[in-house]
Write a protein that holds these residues in place. Structure first.
Motif, PDB file in Angstrom:
ATOM      1  N   ARG A   1     -25.020 -20.096  -6.867  1.00 43.33           N
ATOM      2  CA  ARG A   1     -24.232 -20.029  -8.100  1.00 43.33           C
ATOM      3  C   ARG A   1     -24.049 -18.569  -8.518  1.00 43.33           C
ATOM      4  NH1 ARG A   1     -25.019 -24.138 -12.773  1.00 43.33           N
ATOM      5  NH2 ARG A   1     -23.207 -23.583 -13.995  1.00 43.33           N
ATOM      6  N   GLY A   2     -22.830 -18.205  -8.856  1.00 41.74           N
ATOM      7  CA  GLY A   2     -22.539 -16.842  -9.282  1.00 41.74           C
ATOM      8  C   GLY A   2     -22.108 -15.917  -8.156  1.00 41.74           C
ATOM      9  N   PHE A   3     -22.179 -16.380  -6.920  1.00 41.62           N
ATOM     10  CA  PHE A   3     -21.796 -15.547  -5.775  1.00 41.62           C
ATOM     11  C   PHE A   3     -20.282 -15.516  -5.639  1.00 41.62           C
ATOM     12  CE2 PHE A   3     -20.552 -15.272  -1.297  1.00 41.62           C
ATOM     13  CZ  PHE A   3     -21.108 -14.052  -0.966  1.00 41.62           C
ATOM     14  N   ARG A   4     -19.754 -14.328  -5.379  1.00 38.47           N
ATOM     15  CA  ARG A   4     -18.322 -14.185  -5.085  1.00 38.47           C
ATOM     16  C   ARG A   4     -18.181 -13.362  -3.816  1.00 38.47           C
ATOM     17  NH1 ARG A   4     -14.955 -12.228  -9.993  1.00 38.47           N
ATOM     18  NH2 ARG A   4     -13.489 -12.090  -8.296  1.00 38.47           N
TER      19      ARG A   4
ATOM     20  N   HIS B   1     -31.435 -12.939  -9.439  1.00 41.41           N
ATOM     21  CA  HIS B   1     -32.025 -13.502 -10.641  1.00 41.41           C
ATOM     22  C   HIS B   1     -33.540 -13.522 -10.507  1.00 41.41           C
ATOM     23  CE1 HIS B   1     -28.113 -14.917 -11.946  1.00 41.41           C
ATOM     24  NE2 HIS B   1     -27.938 -15.419 -10.734  1.00 41.41           N
TER      25      HIS B   1
ATOM     26  N   SER C   1     -24.354  -7.817   1.172  1.00 43.25           N
ATOM     27  CA  SER C   1     -25.181  -7.259   0.108  1.00 43.25           C
ATOM     28  C   SER C   1     -26.569  -6.866   0.615  1.00 43.25           C
ATOM     29  CB  SER C   1     -25.330  -8.273  -1.020  1.00 43.25           C
ATOM     30  OG  SER C   1     -26.225  -7.790  -1.997  1.00 43.25           O
TER      31      SER C   1
ATOM     32  N   ARG D   1     -19.870  -9.967  -4.836  1.00 44.74           N
ATOM     33  CA  ARG D   1     -20.837  -9.964  -5.928  1.00 44.74           C
ATOM     34  C   ARG D   1     -21.949 -10.940  -5.562  1.00 44.74           C
ATOM     35  NH1 ARG D   1     -18.670 -11.622 -11.521  1.00 44.74           N
ATOM     36  NH2 ARG D   1     -19.230 -13.714 -10.847  1.00 44.74           N
ATOM     37  N   TYR D   2     -23.128 -10.396  -5.336  1.00 44.36           N
ATOM     38  CA  TYR D   2     -24.281 -11.203  -4.956  1.00 44.36           C
ATOM     39  C   TYR D   2     -25.240 -11.270  -6.138  1.00 44.36           C
ATOM     40  CZ  TYR D   2     -28.034 -13.071  -2.071  1.00 44.36           C
ATOM     41  OH  TYR D   2     -29.005 -13.873  -1.538  1.00 44.36           O
ATOM     42  N   PRO D   3     -25.516 -12.465  -6.662  1.00 46.35           N
ATOM     43  CA  PRO D   3     -26.386 -12.563  -7.842  1.00 46.35           C
ATOM     44  C   PRO D   3     -27.851 -12.363  -7.482  1.00 46.35           C
ATOM     45  CG  PRO D   3     -25.757 -14.733  -7.105  1.00 46.35           C
ATOM     46  CD  PRO D   3     -25.019 -13.751  -6.226  1.00 46.35           C
TER      47      PRO D   3
END
Length: 179
Positions: free
Chosen positions: A88-91, A176, A48, A172-174
């Motif tokens: 958290r939230g990384f895929r 925030h 990413s 998918r890299y969050p």
């Protein structure tokens, strides 16, 4: 605007509802065998543009998926090191595959007794694994594209016929912010 349901549709819905209501799940016996799906920790290089340069995470990958898709080196992964775990939230980017049976069969659902077509390898209750997934990474997006297309070609023969499939899901890299 809705239409009125026919008597046959209502009877079928009532039959399925009664079957679902009458179903009781079997109790798990003490000491019963469970399915083991071992995981392997690996080093995953993040692609990413939102991530820092050369960032990497330690993630868990299915051992069966690693074997199916060609091993750690074939997927661009490395042996786990002291890298941090993923946020958290990384895929991660993943290769996924479903191995089909040569001839799909119609079976009935246990709870509702509804018929459905089962395309997966083996018979229901045989504990045969037919879904595989594994993380994949590369140094650049173009190298990742080449690697993914190569894996598509290499696993195509082991998908079990025209109902088997293989696909790629991107990373998918969050990102925030708060304040």
């Amino acid at each position: 605007m809705s239409r009125r349901k026919s008597a046959r549709e209502l009877e079928n819905q009532l039959k399925y509802a009664k079957a679902r209501e009458a179903y009781t799940a079997p109790l798990r016996e003490d000491g019963a065998a469970t399915q083991r799906r071992p995981k392997t920790p690996v080093k995953y290089a993040v692609l990413s543009p939102l991530a820092e340069t050369d960032s990497a995470f330690t993630i868990q990958v299915s051992a069966a998926g690693l074997q199916f898709f060609g091993g750690i080196a074939g997927l661009g992964l490395a042996e786990a090191a002291t890298d941090p775990s993923a946020p958290r939230g990384f895929r991660p980017a993943e290769m996924k595959a479903t191995v089909a049976d040569g001839s799909p069969s119609v079976v009935r659902a246990k709870g509702s007794n509804r018929p459905y077509v089962r395309y997966g390898k083996g018979i229901r209750g045989s504990n045969t694994q037919y879904n595989y997934s594994a993380a994949i990474t590369a140094a650049t997006p173009s190298a990742l594209d080449t690697k993914v297309k190569g894996i598509f070609t290499s696993v195509k023969s082991s998908l079990g016929g025209s109902y088997g499939r293989v696909w790629f899901e991107s990373e998918r890299y969050p990102a925030h912010a708060s304040g």
